[in-house]
Enzyme design. Sequence first.
Site, PDB file in Angstrom:
ATOM      1  N   GLU A  56       2.696 -56.638  58.201  1.00 22.07           N
ATOM      2  CA  GLU A  56       3.887 -56.301  57.432  1.00 22.07           C
ATOM      3  C   GLU A  56       3.571 -55.171  56.450  1.00 22.07           C
ATOM      4  O   GLU A  56       2.512 -55.125  55.849  1.00 22.07           O
ATOM      5  CB  GLU A  56       4.367 -57.537  56.671  1.00 22.07           C
ATOM      6  CG  GLU A  56       5.650 -57.328  55.895  1.00 22.07           C
ATOM      7  CD  GLU A  56       6.107 -58.576  55.159  1.00 22.07           C
ATOM      8  OE1 GLU A  56       7.326 -58.730  54.985  1.00 22.07           O
ATOM      9  OE2 GLU A  56       5.250 -59.397  54.756  1.00 22.07           O
ATOM     10  N   LYS A 140      13.946 -58.230  58.613  1.00 26.31           N
ATOM     11  CA  LYS A 140      13.607 -59.484  57.951  1.00 26.31           C
ATOM     12  C   LYS A 140      14.872 -60.182  57.463  1.00 26.31           C
ATOM     13  O   LYS A 140      15.663 -59.612  56.702  1.00 26.31           O
ATOM     14  CB  LYS A 140      12.670 -59.200  56.786  1.00 26.31           C
ATOM     15  CG  LYS A 140      12.038 -60.422  56.130  1.00 26.31           C
ATOM     16  CD  LYS A 140      11.040 -59.949  55.078  1.00 26.31           C
ATOM     17  CE  LYS A 140      10.187 -61.069  54.531  1.00 26.31           C
ATOM     18  NZ  LYS A 140       9.163 -60.537  53.586  1.00 26.31           N
ATOM     19  N   CYS A 181       7.160 -62.569  57.990  1.00 22.41           N
ATOM     20  CA  CYS A 181       6.637 -63.229  56.800  1.00 22.41           C
ATOM     21  C   CYS A 181       7.476 -64.430  56.355  1.00 22.41           C
ATOM     22  O   CYS A 181       7.398 -65.492  56.931  1.00 22.41           O
ATOM     23  CB  CYS A 181       6.481 -62.205  55.676  1.00 22.41           C
ATOM     24  SG  CYS A 181       5.359 -62.739  54.353  1.00 22.41           S
TER      25      CYS A 181
END
Length: 302
Positions: A56, A140, A181
């Site tokens: 990331e 995300k 994440c």
Amino acid sequence: MTSVAPPVFKPFTLTLIQLGSIGSDKAANLHHAREMIMKAAKSNSDKRPQVVVLPECFNSPYGFVHFPAYAESISYTAGKEYDIQASVSESVKMLSSAAKEAGIWLIGGSIPERDVETNNIYNTCTVYSPTGALVASHRKVHLFDIDIPGKIKFKESETLTGGTTANYFDTEFARIGLGLCYDVRFPELAMIAARRGCHAMVYPGAFNLTTGPLHWELLQRARANDNQVFFSMCSPARDMTAGYHSWGHSMVVDPYGRVLAEADENETILHVDIDPEPFHEVRAGIPVTKQRRFDVYPDVSA
């Protein structure tokens, strides 16, 4: 996404690049990432990796204050051919070129993306085929907004907007789901991907020295076990001189929830052979995929 049947699951090698030396110089970050991609493509003595993964936020320091300054326009639309040559994103051009030169599927970690129509900024993962084509992206969905008194406070929503779609891509050997994440803390994304035929999930991520020891391994093993899929997260290397201290420990977990490989905190390349046998074995022996009670609770993938 369309309900096309997934490819037949075949063995492949998954390679994680736990990238270090990510600083304020974007050009230097891109140059180093490219060098490590090429090194990863050649460093496995036994066989050539088929899928290579970056962490990331590999092209910028990790921090919501940095995202606007490093954001690039991508303008990818799922299902439409993307013109790499016309792209204004230097990161996309580098990743495409590296994937093509190395002849690999490349999950390009994530970069800050600025939407040209709304001016919103997203934390976006892009995926490239061995021909260098941009074939998938994932914005995300769940933004990293936490406040643990005395330990860490972080608020991605100060500058980022959350994505609105669940995403995966097909290779000739597997269907692979995507997340980033903090997405891992929300089991629904992985459930949706698994029920849409994904054999593996890959989430570039950057946990920290507070949440990493607590939950990095736990969440990956939980998502793998819940959905009986391979699960992997790729972290940046730890840099104690940076503003954000990543946990590291890039990892691959099998469908039983067993850790197949784990890095330490330093820059490294991790090669892991993905064998379909445990995927089929656990689903036959513990057939939860056929025992769910959607008459009692809803199917989030419907």
